[in-house]
Every structure is written in C-alpha cells, then in structure tokens.
Scaffold this active site. Structure first.
Site, mmCIF file in Angstrom:
data_model
loop_
_atom_site.group_PDB
_atom_site.id
_atom_site.type_symbol
_atom_site.label_atom_id
_atom_site.label_comp_id
_atom_site.label_asym_id
_atom_site.label_seq_id
_atom_site.Cartn_x
_atom_site.Cartn_y
_atom_site.Cartn_z
ATOM 1 N N SER A 192 0.818 -1.217 0.000
ATOM 2 C CA SER A 192 0.000 0.000 0.000
ATOM 3 C C SER A 192 0.850 1.266 0.000
ATOM 4 O O SER A 192 0.328 2.354 -0.226
ATOM 5 C CB SER A 192 -0.942 0.014 1.213
ATOM 6 O OG SER A 192 -0.210 0.048 2.420
ATOM 7 N N LYS B 233 -6.434 4.821 8.149
ATOM 8 C CA LYS B 233 -5.276 5.594 7.711
ATOM 9 C C LYS B 233 -5.605 7.084 7.680
ATOM 10 O O LYS B 233 -4.816 7.920 8.153
ATOM 11 C CB LYS B 233 -4.827 5.114 6.329
ATOM 12 C CG LYS B 233 -4.236 3.708 6.340
ATOM 13 C CD LYS B 233 -3.879 3.233 4.939
ATOM 14 C CE LYS B 233 -3.248 1.844 4.976
ATOM 15 N NZ LYS B 233 -2.905 1.353 3.625
#
Length: 808
Positions: free
Chosen positions: A658, A701
């Site tokens: 990611s 996040k």
C-alpha cells in the site's frame, strides 16, 4: 478549476449515511422478531440442498468467520425442519444369554423402549412370585415324589434280583469304601481268612469264577441304575420345564404377541424364557448359609436378576420429529458413548450391559448432529472415529485405548447400530481449506460446503431485516428498544465494520455486542429508547477501552519523538500511512518516507529489505517502481542510478504494497528536486503502468493522519490522497467529515501517479509528446532530464577512469 480541486472529494462522498426516515416505526418494540437469517442467500441455498439430499457423504461443513450466524442459522433451520420429519426408533441394549460379552441392540418404535423395560420389570416381578409358589405346591411335590419313587422302585427291583441270585450262589452284595462288591459267604457270613485258606484250589477257583460272574452282573445293574438316574433327572427337568412353561409362558406369550412385528425382540423373549426355566433354583427362597461358628448364620446372597433388565439406550418417547443434537464438547466418549465400570471391594472393576451409555451420535441417529470442527480435530480419536462411522454407516462403542495396551482387558463389545444421521460441522474457512487439501477422506464425507460471508449487500430488504434483528435481540435479552435513529446508527456502524458504502457486516456477534452496550448507555441516560447518540457513545466508549496504545503513540507524535511534518515542503520526503492491528483495536499512523538518489549502478535499494525488516509483498511493491521508471523513462537511454528508500524511525517489520505509490512519489520528487507538501499523506499501491490500485484500512489511515494534524494544528491545507477505487470504502467518522465540510481537511482520490504528483507538488506532471519528450517545467520532464544528466556524468567518470588506467 485547478487539478487539485477536481480531485477533491465532497463531504457527502466520505461516508454513507442511513436515513432514519425510511423506517416506519417509532421504536423496535413495534416490530416482530426476525424470522430466518439476515442475508446469506448463498449459504441458505447450500443448507437446503445439503439437508434434503439423502445420498451418502453429503454431510455439511458450515464455513465462515465467528459471529456470522453459522450456529444460530443452522439451529433455527433444523428446529423447523426436524419437526416435520419422522421420530426415529428407540434403542435398547439387552443381555445376550448365549454370549454375555456381546450385548444385543434392539430397535423399537419411539416410546416402545420404555414399554419393553416396563414389561420386563413386571415379568420378572411376577415370575419371582409365581415360581416359588409353584415349586412349593402339593401337585409339584406329588409329581416329583412319584418320579423319585419310580426311580427307587426300579433300583430296588434290580438290586433285589441280584441279591437273591447272589445268595443262592453263596455270595452277598456288600457296600465298602470303594463301592458295591460281591463277597463269598459261608453259613450266611463272610469267610474268615483261615477258612478261605483252608479251601482247596479247585474250590477257590470256583468261588472266583462265581464271584467274577456276579460282579459282571453287578456292573450291568449299576449301568441300568445310572441309566435310570439319567432318565429320572430328565423327568425331573421336564417337570421343572413344564412348571416353568406353565408359570412363565402365559406371562411371556402376551409380550410375544405385543412385539410380534419385531422378530429380534421375540427372539430375545424366547431366550429370556429359556434362561428362567434353566435357572429355576434362582427363584427359590434362599436359605441362610450355615456358619462354622455354632448358632451363627450368615445370610445367603440373593441371585442377581439384572440380566433380565433392559438398558434404555436412546429414548425418543417424548421426541417430536427428528432429533437435533449440538455437541459442544465432542470428546470420544461424548460422541460415541462409553462402557462404565463399577469398582468392587478389592479394587476389581466390573461392568455389564446396563452400564453402556450413549454418545451424541446415538442420540442424533435418525436426525442431525452439529459439532464444532476445531473441537473435533483437537480431541483425540474423535475425527478418525467419526470418519469410520460415516464410512461404515454404523456406530460402534469401543475402547479407543485398547490398541495401545500391552495387556488385553476383558470387556464387552456391544452390537453396533446403523447410522442414519446428517453430520454438520461448523468451522472457519481456514479449517475448511486445511481439511480439503490435507485430509484425503474429507471430500468423501463432507461434500456440501455452506459458505457464510462476512459481508452482505445493502438492500432495502436487508435494512428492514436489520431492524428486525435489533428488535429480536432487544426482546430476547430484555434490552431497551431502539428508535429509528438508533437503528440507523447501528447500520452505519455495520457498514463501517466492512469499510464499504454498499455492504453491511454479517458479523452479528459484533452487532449484538453494540446493541447491548448502546442499551446500557441509554439506561444510564434515563432509560428511554436507544438513539443515534447512544450508539455513537457506545462506539466511542468501546474505542476508549481499547486505544491506550494508540493514545501513547499519539503522544510520541505530539512530543516530536516520532518525526512527522504536517506543514511546509520538502523534496524527497513524504508521509506514508500504515495500519496497526492490536487484537480488538485497529488504528492508522503516519510514517515518514524518504528517498535519496545519486550516481551509481545499484538501482533501487530498499533499506527495509536490506536489513530484513520487509516482507515479500512490500519488496514486490518496491521492485515495481523500477519497472515503472524503466517503462516510462528508458525508451531512449538506459537507466543508471542509485536510489535508497527508507521508512524513517521504523523498528518493526513492514509488509504490504500500500506504500508503493508513496515511495514512487518520493522518488519522483527526489529525481526532479520539486518539494512535496508535507501536509498531505498518501496511500495506495501502484502497478508498472503507474495506475493507482486500492488498499485496505483506508478509514483508519485517514483518521490516523487527521489525528496527528489536529494535534499539531489544522491549517486547511492538509489532507490525504487515496486511490479512486477506494472511494466506496470510505466510512469516516463524523469529526473527519465535519473537518472536510469546514475546509480544514481534505481528501483527494487519484487514478494515476501523474494525478497524485500534481496534487503533492502543485506542478503539472506533463504528458509525453509525439517526439517522446515532456513539456518543459513538468515533473516528468525534470525527472527525465535528471536521469539523462546522471547517465552523462557516469559516462564522464567512466572515460576518466579509462584514461587513468592508460596512464598507469
């Protein structure tokens, strides 16, 4: 409109909001309970197929994550289905009179097992009363005396004739220690030794001849006496048998007629009658045992009539339909039964057929057995024995430790029973796949997979079912009812669990826990209906109980111990985002990523990989960067550079791809020299063509970076870049959404690296022209120029090295 503005997401795109107005109730008290299962259409179809098909091996494995309703679903379905199915037979164990170590299993219609046990108890009670009376009756004594007198008369007649003949020939029949013998006599008395010695040899020889002849006749008489004795015993036995048949027969005959449709039961009743007749003495009153001590008598031990009892092994007389058994502790004994023992004086253990106890599979025979797959696998002998039962279609009660003993212990081996049950195992997908690939017999015996999904599509019908689910829990557990806003808040939390605006969670264990907690906080707030505020408070309190480590890490950001800039611009430096999962709590945190480029031929150097702090997927993401750079900038020149990428202040392992787009942005900045805005964090993976790919944990996040920005001061320029394909996964908390609405924080979504680098630097990425070059002043042009400069510099150093070698 600028590119940055075009990529910005609106507050309405950051979360899906459930409209309470779509519900037509005030509180869930007005709603009925949920019937059936919420969602899981695939699983329900598989269950219907698996339960209906009767061929061998089509047992079910319910695969799914805990809390997805596997157990409650199958229980509810079987509860309804089993009622419509026939009730299975009763099973009893009875004594095997020929071979007591092999008890006989009898199947009877439901309820008849108890009847047989009652009938046998009444039979033995009656027989124990009737037989002693019959044995003491005048008729029996007369018949017995007649037989004995006839025997004695025959014997007397035989011995009378022999004695008369012997007397005529000078001999007498006398009884000695060694038995009956013929003795010569003189004047009606035995010869003395002197008289016998005085006889001549001829006289002695004649006496011996006569004695020998009479002895032979004596032996013939004794043979006839023995034959008469045998005939007398047979006559007495027949007398007892006739008495037994007359006493027992009219009690057993009605039972033979009652159970005439079951030949095995009739055969057992015949064996009972034969055993009673053969053991009439057991039914006589027992006399005390004479003690060696004068005047003291010991009571005689009564004979046991336990052999005539009926062990009701499986009793279905109260059952309505087929049985459904859920065995929570599937040990070998709990599943397949056991043979209990009774300790006697002296430490001896004894057992009999009445001590045979059933297991769950016996109780479920003719119906359904539900077991937990993991529990079956971890309990010794359970899995292998379960396979053996399914393979042979019969249930045996055995001692699993018998094969491991050095000395064989005598025990019983009860007759096996046919198995006609559907076995249902419940387990995680991980266990399912392990069994499928590593257990050869698994595919033969569990051919129906029931796959429970952890998420379900959000449809109007599902939303209504969610409200019914809340109503059911509130009523069953006597919780406070939810109003429409409370149900809406719960559904939003469900979408947050799966991070999908179009899906809802089927982790009903988590949903049920939130229902209970929200009801608790509503009770603390006065006891009214549960509202959206109570649900939000329950979520907040749940997080507060688990986020101590997250808060401690936030303190490190606030103190400056962990270096993260949220303002300013720096080339070759960017904020990446990662997710940390600690059992019951997950949160996001930013990480500083830096890149340095310099002359050399080492290519891409991943510092985490060099020190073995990165996993294979992360390494793959870094290697993709080389493919991207080569495909984009090496058409007219070779790539010749050295670059190092590092997650600063990272002392743990790094895994996942990611951050690959984050690292590529950082590299492009380092090559071009254009600074990156530090108030923007980035997440997303990238392929070799520069396309941004979706990642997981997007909400955590974003919220993690927002928390750091908030602590350091929101400037209105901060935000997060996410992949466009992650837009539907956004279910951000209310605080972040409000900050975006107020213009204090921003979320951008991008599809390509070029789009992302433009937001980060404020400089256009540039599109490649027909001549293979990029417009001047663009990021791609500056990167291309830097790579060309590095190649030229490497050539100059290479030429100077050659000149130096020539001079040497």
């Amino acid at each position: 409109m600028s590119v940055t503005t075009q990529r910005k997401l609106l507050p309405e795109q950051l979360r899906w909001t459930c409209d309470p107005g779509q519900f037509d109730f005030a509180t869930t008290d007005e709603l009925p309970e949920l019937e059936g299962t919420l969602g899981q259409a695939r699983a329900l179809t598989s269950i219907d197929f698996g339960l209906d098909i009767r061929e061998s091996g089509f047992n079910l494995f319910l695969a799914g994550e805990p809390g997805t309703g596997r157990t409650s679903t199958i229980k509810n379905i079987l509860k309804k289905k089993a009622r419509t199915e026939p009730t299975p037979s009763d099973w009893v164990y009875v004594n095997n009179f020929k071979t007591p170590d092999l008890p006989i299993a009898l199947a009877l219609p439901a309820g008849m097992g108890t009847e047989l046990a009652k009938d046998m108890s009444e039979l033995i009670t009656a027989v124990r009363s009737i037989i002693p009376k019959a044995l003491d009756s005048k008729e029996y004594e007369t018949n017995k005396s007649t037989i004995i007198e006839a025997y004695q008369e025959k014997n007397n007649e035989l011995f009378g004739k022999l004695e008369a003949e012997a007397k005529e020939r000078g001999f007498a029949l006398q009884r000695t220690v060694s038995g009956l013998v013929m003795v010569p006599q003189k004047e009606d008395r035995n010869y003395t030794q002197d008289e016998y010695e005085a006889l001549s040899d001829a006289e002695k020889e004649k006496l011996e001849e006569v004695g020998q002849e009479l002895t032979e006749k004596l032996n013939d008489v004794l043979r006839q006496v023995r034959d008469n004795e045998k005939l007398t015993k047979d006559s007495l036995s027949q007398l007892d048998r006739d008495l037994g048949n007359s006493s027992v027969g009219h009690h057993i005959d009605p039972l033979r007629e009652k159970y005439g449709d079951n030949p095995k039961v009739v055969e057992y009743l015949n064996a009972v009658q034969e055993d009673i007749i053969a053991n009439l003495e057991d039914f006589k009153p027992q006399q005390p045992v004479q003690s060696p001590i004068p005047g003291l008598k010991f009571p005689r031990q009564e004979p046991s009539f336990e052999r005539y009892e009926v062990n009701i092994f499986v009793d279905n007389h109260d059952a309505q339909g087929a049985p459904v058994v859920f065995e929570t502790n599937p040990t070998y004994s709990n599943l397949f039964g056991r043979i209990e023992h009774v300790m006697q004086m002296g430490g001896t253990a004894t057992t009999n057929f009445t001590l045979i106890k059933p297991g769950a599979i016996h109780k479920a025979n003719g119906g359904y057995l539900i077991v937990d797959a993991r529990e079956v696998l971890v309990n010794p002998f359970s899995w292998e024995s379960l396979k053996r039962c399914i393979r042979s279609a019969e249930i045996k009660i055995e001692d699993p430790l018998e094969q491991y003993r050095f000395i064989t212990i005598a025990t019983m081996k009860p007759e096996s029973m046919p198995l006609q049950a559907k076995i249902i195992m419940i387990g995680s997908p991980w266990i399912y796949y392990l069994l499928y690939h590593l257990e050869p017999d698994y595919r033969k015996f569990f051919k129906v997979k029931v796959d429970f999904d952890s998420r379900i599509a959000r449809t109007p019908e599902v939303l209504k079912d969610y409200a019914l689910f809340v109503s059911t829990h509130c009523k069953n557990e006597k919780l406070l009812p939810f109003d429409r806003s409370g149900v809406a808040g719960l559904i939003e939390y469900s979408a947050r669990l799966v991070e999908d605006q179009e899906k809802l969670s089927s982790q009903f264990m988590e949903i049920a826990d939130l229902i209970r907690e929200a009801s608790y906080w509503a009770g603390k707030d006065g006891g009214g209906p549960v509202t959206h505020a109570h649900v939000a408070n329950a979520i907040e309190q749940k997080v507060y109980r688990s986020n101590r480590i997250e808060e401690r890490m936030q303190e490190l950001f606030d103190e400056g111990t962990i270096l993260v800039d949220v303002a300013g611009e720096v080339p070759g430096q960017i904020n990446g985002l990662s997710v940390i999962s600690l059992a019951d709590h997950t949160f996001g945190r930013p990480s500083r990523v830096t890149a340095r480029v310099y002359l050399g031929r080492a290519g891409m150097v991943n510092i985490e990989r060099e020190v073995k702090l990165s996993g294979p997927i992360h390494d793959k993401g870094v290697l993709i960067l080389t493919g991207y750079l080569g495909g984009k900038f090496a058409h007219d020149k070779p790539l010749s550079f050295s670059a190092s990428i590092c997650f600063e202040q990272n002392y743990e392992g790094v895994e996942g791809d990611s951050a690959s787009s984050t690292e590529l942005y950082c590299l492009l900045s380092a090559f071009s020299g254009v600074p990156i805005r530090q108030g923007i964090a980035v997440t997303g993976s990238v392929n070799q063509h520069g396309m941004i790919q979706p990642i997981g944990g997007v909400n955590f996040k974003i919220e993690g970076f927002y928390a750091v920005c908030k602590a350091k001061g929101l400037t209105g320029e901060q935000g997060v870049i996410i992949p466009k394909s992650n837009e539907r996964h956004l279910m951000l908390n209310d605080e972040v959404v409000q900050a975006v609405r107020d213009g204090k924080f921003h979320i951008w979504s991008v599809e390509t690296i070029d789009q992302g680098i433009e937001i980060l630097t404020g400089v256009a990425a540039g599109e490649k022209g027909a001549d293979g070059t990029w417009p001047e002043g663009t990021i791609n042009h500056m990167v291309d120029m830097r790579l060309k400069q590095m190649i030229e510099s490497m050539k100059k150093f290479g030429a100077s090295d050659k000149d130096d070698k020539k001079q040497d």
